[in-house]
Design a protein around this motif. Structure first.
Motif, PDB file in Angstrom:
ATOM      1  N   CYS A   1       0.837  -1.212   0.000  1.00  0.00           N
ATOM      2  CA  CYS A   1       0.000   0.000   0.000  1.00  0.00           C
ATOM      3  C   CYS A   1       0.865   1.253   0.000  1.00  0.00           C
ATOM      4  CB  CYS A   1      -0.924   0.000   1.222  1.00  0.00           C
ATOM      5  SG  CYS A   1      -2.262  -1.211   1.154  1.00  0.00           S
TER       6      CYS A   1
ATOM      7  N   ALA B   1      -4.797 -12.104  -3.680  1.00  0.00           N
ATOM      8  CA  ALA B   1      -4.612 -10.698  -4.040  1.00  0.00           C
ATOM      9  C   ALA B   1      -3.164 -10.271  -3.824  1.00  0.00           C
ATOM     10  CB  ALA B   1      -5.561  -9.812  -3.241  1.00  0.00           C
TER      11      ALA B   1
ATOM     12  N   TRP C   1      -0.492  -8.780  -6.504  1.00  0.00           N
ATOM     13  CA  TRP C   1       0.165  -7.485  -6.282  1.00  0.00           C
ATOM     14  C   TRP C   1       1.683  -7.601  -6.283  1.00  0.00           C
ATOM     15  CZ3 TRP C   1      -2.286  -3.717  -2.182  1.00  0.00           C
ATOM     16  CH2 TRP C   1      -3.497  -3.228  -2.703  1.00  0.00           C
TER      17      TRP C   1
ATOM     18  N   CYS D   1      -7.077  -5.934  -6.650  1.00  0.00           N
ATOM     19  CA  CYS D   1      -7.942  -4.958  -5.965  1.00  0.00           C
ATOM     20  C   CYS D   1      -9.368  -5.485  -5.837  1.00  0.00           C
ATOM     21  CB  CYS D   1      -7.933  -3.644  -6.747  1.00  0.00           C
ATOM     22  SG  CYS D   1      -6.370  -2.738  -6.679  1.00  0.00           S
TER      23      CYS D   1
END
Length: 355
Positions: free
Chosen positions: A69, A283, A287, A330
């Protein structure tokens, strides 16, 4: 100050134990260093946000998520600063070319300004280019530039061409790097048709003056060297502080979001917990796979070649070339958060149940 540091704890935890924590801190404050007490408060508060006190891996998973993030937030922050950078001006390119080679005939030069700071296939990013961005051509989204080229240069030897280029750059006030040599194309080494001595050589010299960056490419085809000049902007100074601030905010926000979802799923049905964990894990794979693939390649590239401007932060993360896996990740995270938000029964207090 200690009361403000309690914000690192989740709200329910502060309501139940906030007064007790502050009382303990005040009791030990005279015998402990304030910085250490503050650091311990924040550390324990961030851990309390994750819940699951018996889990040994929840901190690892939270760190994996929050670092990602922070990296994506820093990339977005620097992208915003780039949008405010000084626009390219074709007249500056024409002036630079005339300073470097006033005695040479330019065969082609851009006579208009780029439509935006970033372009994909010569146009600003729009919904019409979404398929190009997501389906394999995301690498075409890049900084806009201006270009000029010479039909031919005098058929001097390569050292003479480079020596002349250095002299002209110095006279015009440009800082420049050492030449970077690369083959114009690759061939299979063991193939009998592959003759390394016959492969043309590309020579690139990077130069900077103010916020202007030049990529000067010389193609040595063993007959007559040809030269092209590309102008772009250097990284805005504001990109560095904005990137750092965005990384910190993205990391903290990611930790808080992961902690909320972790505490929400802790008391859920095993099926909900298992589904949320699966979605989250997949996820993170989507990523981090582009990051782990792109970052080493970028680092090797930067160590091999000098740069006045480092490649854009999101390119180190495999974006937007691999934006489809990121987008799918996402979607899975949104589904996992939806599962965490489902209402569930709270355990009944035993003291109330026996009354």
């Amino acid at each position: 100050m200690h009361r403000w540091l309690l914000l690192s704890y989740p709200r329910d935890y502060r309501r139940k134990r906030g007064a007790e924590i502050l009382e303990t801190v005040h009791d030990i404050a005279p015998t402990s260093r304030g910085a250490r007490v503050a650091a311990d408060l924040v550390r324990h508060g961030l851990r309390a946000r994750l819940g699951r006190p018996a889990s040994r891996t929840v901190v690892v998973w939270a760190s994996i998520f929050t670092v990602a993030c922070g990296l994506f937030a820093a990339s977005f922050g620097t992208w915003l600063t780039w949008l405010g950078s000084r626009p390219l001006d074709h007249r500056e390119l024409a002036a630079a070319v005339s300073q470097l080679y006033p005695d040479k005939q330019v065969s082609d030069i851009d006579t208009g300004d780029p439509p935006s700071v970033f372009i994909i296939y010569g146009s600003p990013l729009s919904w019409s280019s979404a398929s190009d961005l997501l389906l394999g051509d995301g690498g075409e989204y890049s900084l806009a530039g201006l270009g000029a080229s010479f039909a031919q240069l005098p058929a001097d030897s390569r050292p003479q061409v480079l020596a002349e280029l250095r002299q002209r750059l110095e006279a015009a006030g440009w800082d420049y790097t050492e030449p970077v040599y690369s083959n114009a194309y690759d061939c299979i080494p063991d193939d009998p048709r592959c003759d390394p001595a016959a492969i043309p050589t590309n020579i690139t010299v990077y130069a900077q003056r103010g916020d202007d960056v030049l990529d000067i490419a010389i193609n040595d085809d063993n007959t007559t060297p040809k030269m092209s000049i590309a102008m772009s902007r250097s990284t805005p100074w504001s990109a560095y502080p904005v990137g750092v601030v965005a990384f910190v905010l993205g990391t903290f926000s990611g930790w808080c979001l992961f902690g909320w979802a972790s505490r929400r799923t802790e008391g859920h049905h095993p099926l909900v917990q298992g589904s949320a964990k699966f979605l989250f894990g997949f996820a993170m794979l989507l990523w981090w796979a582009p990051i782990l693939f792109s970052a080493p390649l970028m680092l090797t590239h930067h160590l091999r070649e000098p740069h006045f401007r480092w490649h854009l932060p999101w390119e180190w993360l495999g974006q937007p070339a691999l934006s489809l896996p990121f987008l799918c990740g996402c979607v899975m995270l949104v589904l996992a958060l939806g599962l965490a938000a489902l209402p569930h029964r709270q355990p009944v207090d035993q003291t109330v149940a026996h009354r």
